[in-house]
Design a protein around this motif. Structure first.
Motif, mmCIF file in Angstrom:
data_model
loop_
_atom_site.group_PDB
_atom_site.id
_atom_site.type_symbol
_atom_site.label_atom_id
_atom_site.label_comp_id
_atom_site.label_asym_id
_atom_site.label_seq_id
_atom_site.Cartn_x
_atom_site.Cartn_y
_atom_site.Cartn_z
ATOM 1 N N GLY A 261 3.114 5.603 -6.128
ATOM 2 C CA GLY A 261 3.127 5.349 -7.574
ATOM 3 C C GLY A 261 4.166 4.325 -7.988
ATOM 4 O O GLY A 261 4.674 4.353 -9.103
ATOM 5 N N CYS A 262 4.513 3.397 -7.086
ATOM 6 C CA CYS A 262 5.557 2.406 -7.395
ATOM 7 C C CYS A 262 5.048 0.979 -7.208
ATOM 8 O O CYS A 262 5.831 0.078 -6.918
ATOM 9 N N ALA A 263 3.752 0.760 -7.348
ATOM 10 C CA ALA A 263 3.203 -0.565 -7.039
ATOM 11 C C ALA A 263 3.821 -1.679 -7.882
ATOM 12 O O ALA A 263 3.975 -2.814 -7.419
ATOM 13 N N ASP A 264 4.210 -1.348 -9.123
ATOM 14 C CA ASP A 264 4.765 -2.395 -10.005
ATOM 15 C C ASP A 264 6.080 -2.963 -9.475
ATOM 16 O O ASP A 264 6.485 -4.068 -9.821
ATOM 17 N N ILE A 265 6.746 -2.198 -8.616
ATOM 18 C CA ILE A 265 8.019 -2.663 -8.060
ATOM 19 C C ILE A 265 7.801 -3.871 -7.160
ATOM 20 O O ILE A 265 8.641 -4.751 -7.047
ATOM 21 N N PHE A 266 6.636 -3.922 -6.522
ATOM 22 C CA PHE A 266 6.353 -5.008 -5.583
ATOM 23 C C PHE A 266 6.494 -6.360 -6.271
ATOM 24 O O PHE A 266 7.077 -7.299 -5.736
ATOM 25 N N GLN A 267 5.984 -6.422 -7.511
ATOM 26 C CA GLN A 267 6.076 -7.647 -8.311
ATOM 27 C C GLN A 267 7.532 -8.060 -8.532
ATOM 28 O O GLN A 267 7.867 -9.234 -8.509
ATOM 29 N N MET A 268 8.398 -7.054 -8.715
ATOM 30 C CA MET A 268 9.809 -7.370 -8.959
ATOM 31 C C MET A 268 10.473 -7.942 -7.723
ATOM 32 O O MET A 268 11.334 -8.810 -7.807
ATOM 33 N N TYR A 269 10.055 -7.421 -6.558
ATOM 34 C CA TYR A 269 10.635 -7.937 -5.308
ATOM 35 C C TYR A 269 10.074 -9.304 -4.961
ATOM 36 O O TYR A 269 10.806 -10.201 -4.559
ATOM 37 N N PHE A 270 8.750 -9.437 -5.058
ATOM 38 C CA PHE A 270 8.138 -10.610 -4.450
ATOM 39 C C PHE A 270 7.400 -11.500 -5.440
ATOM 40 O O PHE A 270 6.919 -12.557 -5.088
ATOM 41 N N GLY A 271 7.334 -11.079 -6.711
ATOM 42 C CA GLY A 271 6.610 -11.861 -7.713
ATOM 43 C C GLY A 271 7.170 -13.263 -7.848
ATOM 44 O O GLY A 271 6.449 -14.232 -7.996
ATOM 45 N N VAL A 272 8.501 -13.382 -7.775
ATOM 46 C CA VAL A 272 9.128 -14.674 -7.993
ATOM 47 C C VAL A 272 8.938 -15.578 -6.787
ATOM 48 O O VAL A 272 8.590 -16.738 -6.904
ATOM 49 N N GLU A 273 9.141 -14.998 -5.588
ATOM 50 C CA GLU A 273 9.031 -15.837 -4.397
ATOM 51 C C GLU A 273 7.583 -16.241 -4.156
ATOM 52 O O GLU A 273 7.295 -17.375 -3.824
ATOM 53 N N GLY A 274 6.681 -15.273 -4.306
ATOM 54 C CA GLY A 274 5.261 -15.552 -4.133
ATOM 55 C C GLY A 274 4.856 -16.059 -2.768
ATOM 56 O O GLY A 274 3.787 -16.604 -2.615
ATOM 57 N N HIS A 275 5.692 -15.907 -1.728
ATOM 58 C CA HIS A 275 5.246 -16.381 -0.403
ATOM 59 C C HIS A 275 4.237 -15.399 0.178
ATOM 60 O O HIS A 275 4.550 -14.241 0.275
ATOM 61 N N ARG B 254 0.831 -1.217 0.000
ATOM 62 C CA ARG B 254 0.000 0.000 0.000
ATOM 63 C C ARG B 254 0.859 1.258 0.000
ATOM 64 O O ARG B 254 0.544 2.242 -0.667
ATOM 65 N N PHE B 255 1.979 1.209 0.732
ATOM 66 C CA PHE B 255 2.905 2.351 0.758
ATOM 67 C C PHE B 255 3.468 2.610 -0.642
ATOM 68 O O PHE B 255 3.499 3.743 -1.123
ATOM 69 N N LEU B 256 3.882 1.528 -1.340
ATOM 70 C CA LEU B 256 4.442 1.691 -2.686
ATOM 71 C C LEU B 256 3.370 2.211 -3.647
ATOM 72 O O LEU B 256 3.631 3.046 -4.514
ATOM 73 N N GLU B 257 2.143 1.698 -3.469
ATOM 74 C CA GLU B 257 1.040 2.100 -4.341
ATOM 75 C C GLU B 257 0.796 3.608 -4.211
ATOM 76 O O GLU B 257 0.642 4.322 -5.203
#
Length: 296
Positions: A282-296, A276-279
């Motif tokens: 205006g940086c919500a897409d970064i979240f996917q880069m950090y955690f998209g792969v791990e997906g935990h 929510r902080f990143l959103e």
């Protein structure tokens, strides 16, 4: 020092990167695995202790439309193969486009390789490679060989006029001294952003490119279990004055953000709050880069 990765760890990283690519690029015209058998063998190898090493490398195509408005019709295709030891070794990528002459092809591919050698050792890097192509490939279409010596001198002059944002990922950040260093160095180098201590640790810094690079070279010298740049954004500044730099900033200062996840996991951070902080910034897409792969 990082310990040698095992073949199975490398295979697992390859699979999670392929999963990430297929979720980001669901259409065949963007991403297509050209050798399904190799992927099946790779999955079998990861899931079965007794399985043999796969016999063929995973191969796939990524098609990229460059981020340049007038080049909307042109596609660059990336034919990719992942050696068994990837990401410990670099991927094999060949970029092609109908618009490029033979010498332009050669130069584009050799520059991409140099970029990967400098930026991608030991980390999954297909997305970075794709971004690099998206940002740079169109420029090779009309570059003639004679101009190559000119471009280097121009690049040297404009170096300081680049605004950079680094997204750094660490296995964990608990140490008070490190946390103090991060904040003090950012202040000294006029960088804004935030630091999320805990596990995992996330640091974002933004400001002049040279300052970001100085910050990274200091931070990475501290002892870490694991620390990497997950993503990097570069924007060239028109004129490069103070106002232009302020305009690019998404954060006002560098602050420490604690998103405590109360409950059993204690010092694990609440990733929902981070999202929510990143959103908000205006940086919500970064979240996917950090955690998209791990997906935990």
């Amino acid at each position: 020092e990082t310990t040698e990765m095992t073949n199975r760890e490398e295979a697992e990283i390859q699979i999670s990167e392929l999963d990430l690519l297929s979720s980001m690029f669901p259409y065949e015209e963007e991403f297509i695995v050209t050798d399904q058998l190799a992927v099946a063998e790779l999955k079998h190898y990861v899931e079965n202790e007794s399985a043999e090493m796969p016999s063929s490398k995973v191969q796939f195509m990524l098609n990229v439309k460059p981020g340049v408005s007038n080049a909307s019709m042109v596609e660059f295709s990336m034919a990719c193969a992942l050696p068994f030891k990837y990401p410990t070794v670099l991927p094999e990528i060949t970029v092609r486009s109908s618009l490029l002459s033979r010498s332009q092809h050669i130069r584009l591919n050799s520059d991409l390789k140099t970029y990967l050698m400098q930026n991608c050792s030991g980390e999954p890097c297909m997305l970075s490679a794709r971004e690099w192509i998206k940002d740079h490939a169109a420029a090779y279409v009309d570059k003639e060989v004679s101009s190559s010596s000119m471009t280097t001198s121009n690049a040297m002059q404009s170096e300081d006029l680049t605004f950079t944002r680094l997204w750094i990922y660490s296995h964990h950040i608990y140490n008070k001294q490190k946390r103090k260093n991060i904040i003090d160095w950012a202040k000294e180098l006029s960088l804004s952003g935030f630091c999320m201590p805990g596990k995992p640790g996330v640091v974002c810094v933004e400001g002049l490119q040279s300052s970001c690079e100085e910050f990274w070279s200091r931070v990475r010298r501290l002892t870490w279990k694991r620390i990497v740049i997950r993503h990097r954004e570069d924007v060239s500044l028109e004129g490069g004055g103070h106002a232009e730099i302020q305009k690019q900033r998404k954060f006002s200062t560098l602050e420490e953000k604690c998103f405590d996840a109360h409950g059993a996991r204690g010092n694990h951070m609440d990733l929902g709050q981070l999202y929510r902080f990143l959103e908000e910034k205006g940086c919500a897409d970064i979240f996917q880069m950090y955690f998209g792969v791990e997906g935990h």
